[in-house]
Structures are given as structure tokens and as C-alpha cells.
Design a protein around this motif. Structure first.
Motif, PDB file in Angstrom:
ATOM      1  N   LYS A  16      51.506  -5.542 107.957  1.00 48.20           N
ATOM      2  CA  LYS A  16      50.887  -5.072 106.741  1.00 48.20           C
ATOM      3  C   LYS A  16      51.829  -5.556 105.819  1.00 48.20           C
ATOM      4  CE  LYS A  16      49.096  -0.762 108.535  1.00 48.20           C
ATOM      5  NZ  LYS A  16      49.503   0.898 108.341  1.00 48.20           N
ATOM      6  N   GLY A  17      50.909  -5.895 104.409  1.00 50.88           N
ATOM      7  CA  GLY A  17      52.001  -6.015 103.248  1.00 50.88           C
ATOM      8  C   GLY A  17      52.451  -7.291 103.268  1.00 50.88           C
ATOM      9  N   ILE A  18      53.902  -7.345 103.119  1.00 51.29           N
ATOM     10  CA  ILE A  18      54.636  -8.467 103.005  1.00 51.29           C
ATOM     11  C   ILE A  18      54.909  -9.361 104.220  1.00 51.29           C
ATOM     12  CG2 ILE A  18      56.928  -9.552 102.317  1.00 51.29           C
ATOM     13  CD1 ILE A  18      57.097  -7.316 100.234  1.00 51.29           C
ATOM     14  N   GLY A  19      55.053  -8.344 105.086  1.00 57.29           N
ATOM     15  CA  GLY A  19      55.243  -8.912 106.601  1.00 57.29           C
ATOM     16  C   GLY A  19      54.063  -9.810 106.943  1.00 57.29           C
ATOM     17  N   ALA A  20      52.965  -9.183 106.843  1.00 58.41           N
ATOM     18  CA  ALA A  20      51.734  -9.761 107.368  1.00 58.41           C
ATOM     19  C   ALA A  20      51.462 -11.030 106.521  1.00 58.41           C
ATOM     20  CB  ALA A  20      50.459  -8.764 107.066  1.00 58.41           C
ATOM     21  N   ALA A  21      51.510 -11.024 105.248  1.00 52.47           N
ATOM     22  CA  ALA A  21      51.403 -12.312 104.407  1.00 52.47           C
ATOM     23  C   ALA A  21      52.240 -13.386 104.757  1.00 52.47           C
ATOM     24  CB  ALA A  21      51.756 -12.102 102.820  1.00 52.47           C
ATOM     25  N   LEU A  22      53.717 -13.070 105.347  1.00 58.37           N
ATOM     26  CA  LEU A  22      54.731 -13.853 105.764  1.00 58.37           C
ATOM     27  C   LEU A  22      54.106 -14.548 107.131  1.00 58.37           C
ATOM     28  CD1 LEU A  22      57.436 -15.394 105.610  1.00 58.37           C
ATOM     29  CD2 LEU A  22      58.509 -13.217 106.493  1.00 58.37           C
ATOM     30  N   ALA A  23      53.412 -13.763 107.967  1.00 60.65           N
ATOM     31  CA  ALA A  23      53.124 -14.224 109.282  1.00 60.65           C
ATOM     32  C   ALA A  23      52.023 -15.249 109.023  1.00 60.65           C
ATOM     33  CB  ALA A  23      52.498 -13.011 110.004  1.00 60.65           C
ATOM     34  N   ASP A  24      51.326 -15.042 108.073  1.00 56.67           N
ATOM     35  CA  ASP A  24      50.127 -15.917 107.663  1.00 56.67           C
ATOM     36  C   ASP A  24      51.035 -17.403 107.166  1.00 56.67           C
ATOM     37  OD1 ASP A  24      48.105 -14.524 108.227  1.00 56.67           O
ATOM     38  OD2 ASP A  24      47.826 -13.636 106.214  1.00 56.67           O
ATOM     39  N   GLU A  25      51.751 -17.049 106.266  1.00 55.04           N
ATOM     40  CA  GLU A  25      52.695 -18.218 105.940  1.00 55.04           C
ATOM     41  C   GLU A  25      53.314 -19.065 107.090  1.00 55.04           C
ATOM     42  OE1 GLU A  25      53.606 -19.910 102.615  1.00 55.04           O
ATOM     43  OE2 GLU A  25      51.871 -18.324 101.866  1.00 55.04           O
ATOM     44  N   VAL A  26      53.826 -18.611 108.002  1.00 56.97           N
ATOM     45  CA  VAL A  26      54.611 -19.257 109.074  1.00 56.97           C
ATOM     46  C   VAL A  26      53.384 -19.845 110.002  1.00 56.97           C
ATOM     47  CG1 VAL A  26      56.005 -18.874 111.188  1.00 56.97           C
ATOM     48  CG2 VAL A  26      56.478 -17.809 108.827  1.00 56.97           C
ATOM     49  N   ALA A  27      52.466 -19.125 110.293  1.00 59.58           N
ATOM     50  CA  ALA A  27      51.516 -19.607 111.128  1.00 59.58           C
ATOM     51  C   ALA A  27      50.950 -20.949 110.383  1.00 59.58           C
ATOM     52  CB  ALA A  27      50.206 -18.650 111.438  1.00 59.58           C
ATOM     53  N   ALA A  28      50.640 -20.860 109.133  1.00 54.17           N
ATOM     54  CA  ALA A  28      49.739 -21.937 108.466  1.00 54.17           C
ATOM     55  C   ALA A  28      50.806 -23.092 108.558  1.00 54.17           C
ATOM     56  CB  ALA A  28      49.612 -21.685 106.909  1.00 54.17           C
ATOM     57  N   GLY A  29      52.221 -22.903 108.550  1.00 57.48           N
ATOM     58  CA  GLY A  29      52.921 -24.016 108.667  1.00 57.48           C
ATOM     59  C   GLY A  29      53.191 -24.269 109.920  1.00 57.48           C
ATOM     60  N   GLY A  30      52.535 -23.987 111.123  1.00 63.03           N
ATOM     61  CA  GLY A  30      52.623 -24.489 112.493  1.00 63.03           C
ATOM     62  C   GLY A  30      53.613 -23.602 113.475  1.00 63.03           C
ATOM     63  N   GLY A  31      54.086 -22.620 112.730  1.00 64.93           N
ATOM     64  CA  GLY A  31      55.003 -21.759 113.709  1.00 64.93           C
ATOM     65  C   GLY A  31      54.400 -20.810 114.424  1.00 64.93           C
ATOM     66  N   ALA A  32      54.902 -20.342 115.714  1.00 67.47           N
ATOM     67  CA  ALA A  32      54.506 -19.208 116.462  1.00 67.47           C
ATOM     68  C   ALA A  32      54.980 -18.033 115.885  1.00 67.47           C
ATOM     69  CB  ALA A  32      55.011 -19.474 117.620  1.00 67.47           C
ATOM     70  N   VAL A  33      54.106 -17.161 115.625  1.00 64.68           N
ATOM     71  CA  VAL A  33      54.621 -15.850 115.076  1.00 64.68           C
ATOM     72  C   VAL A  33      54.648 -14.568 115.877  1.00 64.68           C
ATOM     73  CG1 VAL A  33      54.180 -14.222 113.241  1.00 64.68           C
ATOM     74  CG2 VAL A  33      53.632 -16.640 113.058  1.00 64.68           C
ATOM     75  N   ALA A  34      55.771 -13.804 116.178  1.00 65.74           N
ATOM     76  CA  ALA A  34      55.340 -12.537 116.899  1.00 65.74           C
ATOM     77  C   ALA A  34      55.353 -11.390 115.820  1.00 65.74           C
ATOM     78  CB  ALA A  34      56.808 -12.240 117.797  1.00 65.74           C
ATOM     79  N   VAL A  35      54.601 -10.705 115.633  1.00 61.58           N
ATOM     80  CA  VAL A  35      54.106  -9.827 114.828  1.00 61.58           C
ATOM     81  C   VAL A  35      54.415  -8.402 115.413  1.00 61.58           C
ATOM     82  CG1 VAL A  35      52.541  -8.634 113.465  1.00 61.58           C
ATOM     83  CG2 VAL A  35      52.338 -11.157 113.942  1.00 61.58           C
ATOM     84  N   PHE A  36      55.675  -7.817 114.878  1.00 60.76           N
ATOM     85  CA  PHE A  36      56.212  -6.569 115.462  1.00 60.76           C
ATOM     86  C   PHE A  36      55.867  -5.543 114.359  1.00 60.76           C
ATOM     87  CE2 PHE A  36      59.389  -3.187 115.439  1.00 60.76           C
ATOM     88  CZ  PHE A  36      59.521  -2.958 116.838  1.00 60.76           C
ATOM     89  N   GLY A  53      42.527 -18.462 113.842  1.00 61.24           N
ATOM     90  CA  GLY A  53      42.483 -19.356 113.121  1.00 61.24           C
ATOM     91  C   GLY A  53      43.265 -20.726 113.823  1.00 61.24           C
ATOM     92  N   GLY A  54      43.407 -20.554 115.076  1.00 60.61           N
ATOM     93  CA  GLY A  54      44.046 -21.760 115.870  1.00 60.61           C
ATOM     94  C   GLY A  54      45.363 -21.431 115.921  1.00 60.61           C
ATOM     95  N   GLY A  55      46.250 -20.563 115.483  1.00 65.09           N
ATOM     96  CA  GLY A  55      47.677 -20.550 115.426  1.00 65.09           C
ATOM     97  C   GLY A  55      48.211 -19.840 116.749  1.00 65.09           C
ATOM     98  N   ARG A  56      49.241 -19.772 117.063  1.00 60.53           N
ATOM     99  CA  ARG A  56      49.985 -18.959 118.187  1.00 60.53           C
ATOM    100  C   ARG A  56      50.725 -17.649 117.699  1.00 60.53           C
ATOM    101  NH1 ARG A  56      54.310 -22.485 120.977  1.00 60.53           N
ATOM    102  NH2 ARG A  56      54.024 -21.005 122.391  1.00 60.53           N
ATOM    103  N   ALA A  57      50.410 -16.525 118.544  1.00 60.86           N
ATOM    104  CA  ALA A  57      50.883 -15.066 117.758  1.00 60.86           C
ATOM    105  C   ALA A  57      50.865 -14.232 118.845  1.00 60.86           C
ATOM    106  CB  ALA A  57      49.795 -14.797 116.711  1.00 60.86           C
ATOM    107  N   LEU A  58      51.755 -13.409 118.747  1.00 60.43           N
ATOM    108  CA  LEU A  58      52.052 -12.256 119.655  1.00 60.43           C
ATOM    109  C   LEU A  58      52.143 -11.074 119.095  1.00 60.43           C
ATOM    110  CD1 LEU A  58      52.752 -11.304 122.710  1.00 60.43           C
ATOM    111  CD2 LEU A  58      55.174 -11.781 122.161  1.00 60.43           C
ATOM    112  N   ALA A  59      51.411  -9.982 119.375  1.00 61.43           N
ATOM    113  CA  ALA A  59      51.479  -8.702 118.881  1.00 61.43           C
ATOM    114  C   ALA A  59      52.501  -7.657 119.738  1.00 61.43           C
ATOM    115  CB  ALA A  59      50.137  -7.932 118.647  1.00 61.43           C
TER     116      ALA A  59
END
Length: 259
Positions: A16-36, A53-59
Motif C-alpha cells: 500500500k501507499g508509498i511502498g506500493a508506488a515504489l514497487a511499481d517504480e522498480v518493476a517499471a525499471g526492470g527490477g524484480a520486486v519482493a512485496v513484503f 504487467g509482465g514484471g517479476r514479483a513475489l508476495a
């Protein structure tokens, strides 16, 4: 090549909030994101959006106050992505009360979430950043570390501790190529701001009350989570390769306006 290509990042409070927005920024920049996030549904939803959206992510559902959960989360990221290149510890809570009325439960909630949690994540992540040859750590400070309001002593103290932690860690880890910084926002449109509006007994339009908080900024408006996330993403990235031990204000001019 995008700025986060081939790299993996762990973001706490990422649902949520800033963390979720940052996850989007990192994913848009090609990074894999672990959302804790302590809210497992929010973590799952954000990770699913990135994957769609074609990114890499882990919840990862977990409590940043629980060291076993922290270490388990870090291990899960390494298992999934093979490495960790950066940490953004965004998870936090707000509790307000006059100092003579602050209950022990508030102390535990604020200090354990806002200070102990980031400390535990940094402790667990640093060995992996060393293995990666360096990396970046970004912690969530606040303008309230420098200028506060009545009833906010606990929250302000917790964010002041973050600034002090950043200064010390930056010096300790500098020769290993590990940068440590924080950002210090003013009032941001997040679930925490909505919670604050509700604390004030607001029964009307919560978003209108949140908007009104922006009147305390010289820019005359509340800050959007995406605006803070862009600064945090810069600090995570190699674009900030010479930046360490800094706390970037994202406060719409609030601190500059202090008399």
C-alpha cells in the motif's frame, strides 16, 4: 537498458501507499520486486498487478517486528530471484497521544515497527548485498523527525532514530559499496493519512480532509505517494551512486518554511 534490469529488491510495506508506488517504480525499471506486507492480501494484489504487467514479483506476508519472519522473507527473495540488490524499508505505523497518556502498547507498536523492523531487515539483508558486490538501502524517515506536532512525540522519535541509523550505517558500510539513505516526506496521500483523518473524528469526506492537510505545505497541496516513490527509486538506483548518509526531503517545502 533500464535502471533496475537484472536486479532484485525487497520492499517492506509494499502492498500500500508509498511502498506500493515504489514497487511499481522498480518493476517499471526492470527490477524484480519482493512485496513484503503485514497485509497479505495487499501484498498479493500488488505482486499480481506487477506480474500481469509482465514484471517479476513475489508476495510475502509477514510482520517486520518478527525477526524470524524477516529472515524467512529475505531467504525467500534469494530463493526466488537468486540475489538481493536493494532494500526499501517503508512499513510504518502512526500512534498519537498526549505524552502523559501514551500507553505501553503505543510504544511497542511504533518503536518495534518503525525502528526495530527496519533494523532487522538491514541486518538480514547486508550479507546478501555484500555477496552482490554492493547495493542500496533506503529507509523511510519523515519531516516529523525534524519538526513535529503535539501528541506525536513517539512517532517523531521513531523517525529521528531512522535518520541517526542511516548516518551510522552509511559510514559503516561505505567501503563495501553499500549505500544507505532515507527520505523524509511531509503529509502524503496514503492509508496512514486517511487513518490520521479518522483519528481526528472526521465523519465526512476523508479524502477532502486529507487534501486539507496539504495546507501546511508551502506548495499548498498534499503529496502523492508516487512523488515520494520516485525519490526513493532514485536513491535505490545507481543514479545515486555517490549518495549515502543523506535524508532527502519530499515535503512540498514544509521544512524550508519553518520560522
Amino acid at each position: 537498458m533500464s535502471r533496475f534490469d537484472g536486479k532484485a529488491y525487497l520492499i517492506t510495506g509494499g502492498g500500500k501507499g508509498i511502498g506500493a508506488a515504489l514497487a511499481d517504480e522498480v518493476a517499471a525499471g526492470g527490477g524484480a520486486v519482493a512485496v513484503f506486507d503485514i497485509d497479505g492480501d495487499a501484498a498479493t494484489e500488488k505482486a499480481a498487478q506487477i506480474l500481469a504487467g509482465g514484471g517479476r514479483a513475489l508476495a510475502i506476508k509477514g510482520d517486520a517486528r518478527d525477526d524470524a519472519a524477516v529472515r524467512s522473507a529475505v531467504a525467500a527473495v534469494v530463493d526466488e530471484f537468486g540475489r538481493i540488490n536493494g532494500l526499501a524499508a517503508i512499513a510504518g505505523v502512526l500512534r498519537l497521544a498526549p505524552i502523559a497518556e501514551v500507553p505501553d502498547s503505543h510504544w511497542r507498536d511504533v518503536v518495534e515497527t518503525n525502528v526495530l523492523g527496519p533494523f532487522q531487515f538491514v541486518r538480514a539483508v547486508v550479507p546478501h548485498l555484500r555477496a552482490a558486490g554492493g547495493g542500496s538501502i533506503v529507509l523511510a524517515g519523515s519531516a516529523m523527525a525534524f519538526a513535529s506536532n503535539p501528541t506525536a512525540a513517539l512517532y517523531s522519535a521513531s523517525k529521528g532514530a531512522i535518520v541517526a541509523m542511516v548516518n551510522s550505517l552509511a559510514v559503516e558500510l561505505a567501503t563495501e559499496g553499500i549505500r544507505v539513505n532515507c527520505f523524509a516526506p511531509g503529509t502524503v496521500r496514503t492509508p496512514m493519512a486517511r487513518e490520521l483523518a479518522q483519528m481526528q473524528g472526521t465523519s465526512g469526506d476523508i479524502e477532502a480532509v486529507v487534501d486539507s492537510f496539504g495546507q501546511g505545505h508551502p506548495m499548498g497541496r498534499v503529496i502523492e505517494a508516487e512523488e515520494v516513490a520516485r525519490v526513493a527509486a532514485f536513491l535505490l538506483s545507481d543514479e545515486a551512486s555517490a549518495v549515502t548518509g543523506s535524508c532527502y526531503g519530499v515535503d512540498a517545502g514544509m521544512l524550508a518554511n519553518l520560522a
